[in-house]
Design a protein around this motif. Structure first.
Motif, PDB file in Angstrom:
ATOM      1  N   PRO A 257       0.816  -1.225   0.000  1.00 47.56           N
ATOM      2  CA  PRO A 257       0.000   0.000   0.000  1.00 47.56           C
ATOM      3  C   PRO A 257       0.846   1.272   0.000  1.00 47.56           C
ATOM      4  CG  PRO A 257      -0.915  -1.593   1.523  1.00 47.56           C
ATOM      5  CD  PRO A 257       0.425  -2.126   1.108  1.00 47.56           C
ATOM      6  N   ASP A 258       1.984   1.249   0.687  1.00 46.91           N
ATOM      7  CA  ASP A 258       2.861   2.424   0.692  1.00 46.91           C
ATOM      8  C   ASP A 258       3.411   2.691  -0.705  1.00 46.91           C
ATOM      9  OD1 ASP A 258       2.427   2.709   3.397  1.00 46.91           O
ATOM     10  OD2 ASP A 258       4.285   1.714   3.981  1.00 46.91           O
ATOM     11  N   ILE A 259       3.756   1.623  -1.438  1.00 50.23           N
ATOM     12  CA  ILE A 259       4.257   1.796  -2.802  1.00 50.23           C
ATOM     13  C   ILE A 259       3.169   2.389  -3.688  1.00 50.23           C
ATOM     14  CG2 ILE A 259       5.230   0.642  -4.821  1.00 50.23           C
ATOM     15  CD1 ILE A 259       6.404  -1.458  -2.983  1.00 50.23           C
TER      16      ILE A 259
ATOM     17  N   PRO B 298      -3.992   3.256  -7.556  1.00 50.13           N
ATOM     18  CA  PRO B 298      -5.107   2.936  -6.654  1.00 50.13           C
ATOM     19  C   PRO B 298      -4.746   1.848  -5.638  1.00 50.13           C
ATOM     20  CG  PRO B 298      -5.802   2.912  -8.959  1.00 50.13           C
ATOM     21  CD  PRO B 298      -4.315   2.987  -8.964  1.00 50.13           C
ATOM     22  N   LEU B 299      -5.142   2.066  -4.403  1.00 49.36           N
ATOM     23  CA  LEU B 299      -4.925   1.043  -3.380  1.00 49.36           C
ATOM     24  C   LEU B 299      -5.705  -0.230  -3.683  1.00 49.36           C
ATOM     25  CD1 LEU B 299      -5.023   3.181  -0.101  1.00 49.36           C
ATOM     26  CD2 LEU B 299      -3.023   2.309  -1.316  1.00 49.36           C
ATOM     27  N   GLU B 300      -6.721  -0.119  -4.531  1.00 48.35           N
ATOM     28  CA  GLU B 300      -7.514  -1.291  -4.920  1.00 48.35           C
ATOM     29  C   GLU B 300      -6.692  -2.318  -5.674  1.00 48.35           C
ATOM     30  OE1 GLU B 300     -10.168   1.999  -3.990  1.00 48.35           O
ATOM     31  OE2 GLU B 300      -8.432   1.836  -5.311  1.00 48.35           O
ATOM     32  N   MET B 301      -5.491  -1.953  -6.128  1.00 50.50           N
ATOM     33  CA  MET B 301      -4.624  -2.921  -6.807  1.00 50.50           C
ATOM     34  C   MET B 301      -4.123  -4.014  -5.867  1.00 50.50           C
ATOM     35  SD  MET B 301      -2.282  -0.821  -9.563  1.00 50.50           S
ATOM     36  CE  MET B 301      -1.239  -2.278  -9.773  1.00 50.50           C
ATOM     37  N   GLU B 302      -4.164  -3.749  -4.562  1.00 52.96           N
ATOM     38  CA  GLU B 302      -3.603  -4.717  -3.615  1.00 52.96           C
ATOM     39  C   GLU B 302      -4.327  -6.057  -3.678  1.00 52.96           C
ATOM     40  OE1 GLU B 302      -2.175  -5.119   1.018  1.00 52.96           O
ATOM     41  OE2 GLU B 302      -3.741  -3.654   0.522  1.00 52.96           O
TER      42      GLU B 302
ATOM     43  N   LYS C 254       6.450  -7.925   2.357  1.00 54.28           N
ATOM     44  CA  LYS C 254       5.196  -8.654   2.197  1.00 54.28           C
ATOM     45  C   LYS C 254       4.398  -8.627   3.497  1.00 54.28           C
ATOM     46  CE  LYS C 254       5.915 -12.342  -1.218  1.00 54.28           C
ATOM     47  NZ  LYS C 254       6.900 -11.706  -2.101  1.00 54.28           N
ATOM     48  N   SER C 255       3.133  -8.985   3.403  1.00 58.98           N
ATOM     49  CA  SER C 255       2.365  -9.227   4.624  1.00 58.98           C
ATOM     50  C   SER C 255       2.875 -10.509   5.274  1.00 58.98           C
ATOM     51  CB  SER C 255       0.877  -9.365   4.305  1.00 58.98           C
ATOM     52  OG  SER C 255       0.625 -10.579   3.618  1.00 58.98           O
ATOM     53  N   GLY C 256       2.693 -10.604   6.572  1.00 57.81           N
ATOM     54  CA  GLY C 256       3.153 -11.793   7.282  1.00 57.81           C
ATOM     55  C   GLY C 256       2.536 -13.080   6.777  1.00 57.81           C
ATOM     56  N   PRO C 257       1.201 -13.143   6.624  1.00 59.53           N
ATOM     57  CA  PRO C 257       0.596 -14.384   6.140  1.00 59.53           C
ATOM     58  C   PRO C 257       1.101 -14.799   4.756  1.00 59.53           C
ATOM     59  CG  PRO C 257      -1.070 -13.004   7.160  1.00 59.53           C
ATOM     60  CD  PRO C 257       0.181 -12.179   7.090  1.00 59.53           C
TER      61      PRO C 257
ATOM     62  N   VAL D 205       3.817  -4.558  11.937  1.00 58.57           N
ATOM     63  CA  VAL D 205       4.491  -3.498  12.690  1.00 58.57           C
ATOM     64  C   VAL D 205       3.791  -2.179  12.383  1.00 58.57           C
ATOM     65  CG1 VAL D 205       6.724  -4.648  12.815  1.00 58.57           C
ATOM     66  CG2 VAL D 205       6.209  -3.177  10.857  1.00 58.57           C
ATOM     67  N   GLU D 206       3.980  -1.210  13.247  1.00 57.23           N
ATOM     68  CA  GLU D 206       3.289   0.078  13.058  1.00 57.23           C
ATOM     69  C   GLU D 206       3.844   0.832  11.853  1.00 57.23           C
ATOM     70  OE1 GLU D 206       2.079   4.135  15.548  1.00 57.23           O
ATOM     71  OE2 GLU D 206       3.277   2.558  16.511  1.00 57.23           O
ATOM     72  N   HIS D 207       5.169   0.830  11.721  1.00 50.25           N
ATOM     73  CA  HIS D 207       5.809   1.575  10.637  1.00 50.25           C
ATOM     74  C   HIS D 207       6.696   0.617   9.843  1.00 50.25           C
ATOM     75  CE1 HIS D 207       4.401   5.272  12.477  1.00 50.25           C
ATOM     76  NE2 HIS D 207       4.970   4.921  13.619  1.00 50.25           N
ATOM     77  N   PRO D 208       6.327   0.283   8.590  1.00 52.61           N
ATOM     78  CA  PRO D 208       7.139  -0.629   7.780  1.00 52.61           C
ATOM     79  C   PRO D 208       8.462   0.017   7.358  1.00 52.61           C
ATOM     80  CG  PRO D 208       4.871  -0.452   6.949  1.00 52.61           C
ATOM     81  CD  PRO D 208       5.069   0.660   7.918  1.00 52.61           C
ATOM     82  N   LYS D 209       9.299  -0.771   6.673  1.00 53.85           N
ATOM     83  CA  LYS D 209      10.549  -0.247   6.137  1.00 53.85           C
ATOM     84  C   LYS D 209      10.254   0.978   5.264  1.00 53.85           C
ATOM     85  CE  LYS D 209      12.214  -4.994   5.447  1.00 53.85           C
ATOM     86  NZ  LYS D 209      12.605  -5.972   4.399  1.00 53.85           N
TER      87      LYS D 209
END
Length: 231
Positions: free
Chosen positions: A69-71, A78-82, A122-125, A149-153
């Motif tokens: 989402p940050d990228i 669009p965030l809908e691409m996730e 990536k997400s953890g799962p 985590v609250e703040h990703p890389k």
């Protein structure tokens, strides 16, 4: 992708403490060569959400290490691409190869008594699912995703969380990454940063992030991780 022909041995650019007790790895571009699958998933997601036309994957790749989402926010997409990107990534996961030399590296590190973790964009799962499918999950004590985590890389949170789970101080760990965001996260956490060059497309950009060590093949890491003394 062909890895850059940059030699064979590790280059250490600062004095490193002699004993490491843990290695924290990034996932994509370090343990697995996921770029072809990532490219296909990104193109399909772009077509589904944005429409026809060339998907800007090379620009996307420059931001790897960050949470998806940050990228999207950085690229103005669009965030809908996730949702379709993640769906296609799961569907194509069986086509992701492990880099040559990684299994041998992980086996040797475990034999030497080091604890291993993954800290990924990536997400953890999704990270744990991919590692399990590839047979690599048992090597790692912890696999942490950017959604955990609250703040990703490039923030240090994910590396600090790995250290907390491992129960180790920063000086006893080293982090291996293939993107400036990985190195910034490690450096912010006070952990020695190592640049993995075996799948890097822009070596100069990675070296400009001033890693403490440069690894040209996976086995180079062994020079920095001798056997852990028994207490």
């Amino acid at each position: 992708m062909t890895a850059p022909k940059t030699g064979r041995s590790a280059t250490v650019t600062e004095t490193l403490p002699p004993v490491r007790r843990a290695v924290i790895f990034d996932l994509d571009g370090v343990l697995v060569d996921s770029f072809a699958v990532m490219n296909e998933a990104f193109a399909l997601a772009y077509e589904e959400v944005v429409g026809e036309g060339p998907a800007p994957f090379e620009e996307y790749r420059r931001h790897l290490g960050r949470y998806f989402p940050d990228i999207m926010r950085i690229m103005g997409l669009p965030l809908e691409m996730e949702e379709p990107f993640v769906r296609e990534s799961y569907r194509l996961a069986h086509r992701v190869p492990v880099f040559e030399g990684i299994v041998e590296l992980l086996l040797t590190l475990r034999v030497r008594g080091l604890r291993l973790a993954v800290a990924t964009g990536k997400s953890g799962p999704r990270a744990r699912s991919l590692l399990e499918q590839l047979g690599l999950l048992p090597f790692f004590a912890h696999v942490i995703g950017s959604d955990e985590v609250e703040h990703p890389k490039p923030a240090p949170d994910i590396v600090l969380h790995a250290l907390d789970l491992l129960g180790l101080p920063a000086e006893q760990a080293i982090m291996v990454g293939d993107a400036p965001t990985d190195l910034a996260s490690a450096q912010g956490a006070g952990v020695t940063s190592a640049a993995a060059l075996w799948a890097v497309s822009d070596v100069d950009e990675l070296l400009a992030a001033r890693p403490a060590a440069v690894l040209r093949r996976p086995a180079d890491l062994l020079a920095l991780c001798r056997s852990v003394p028994r207490d």
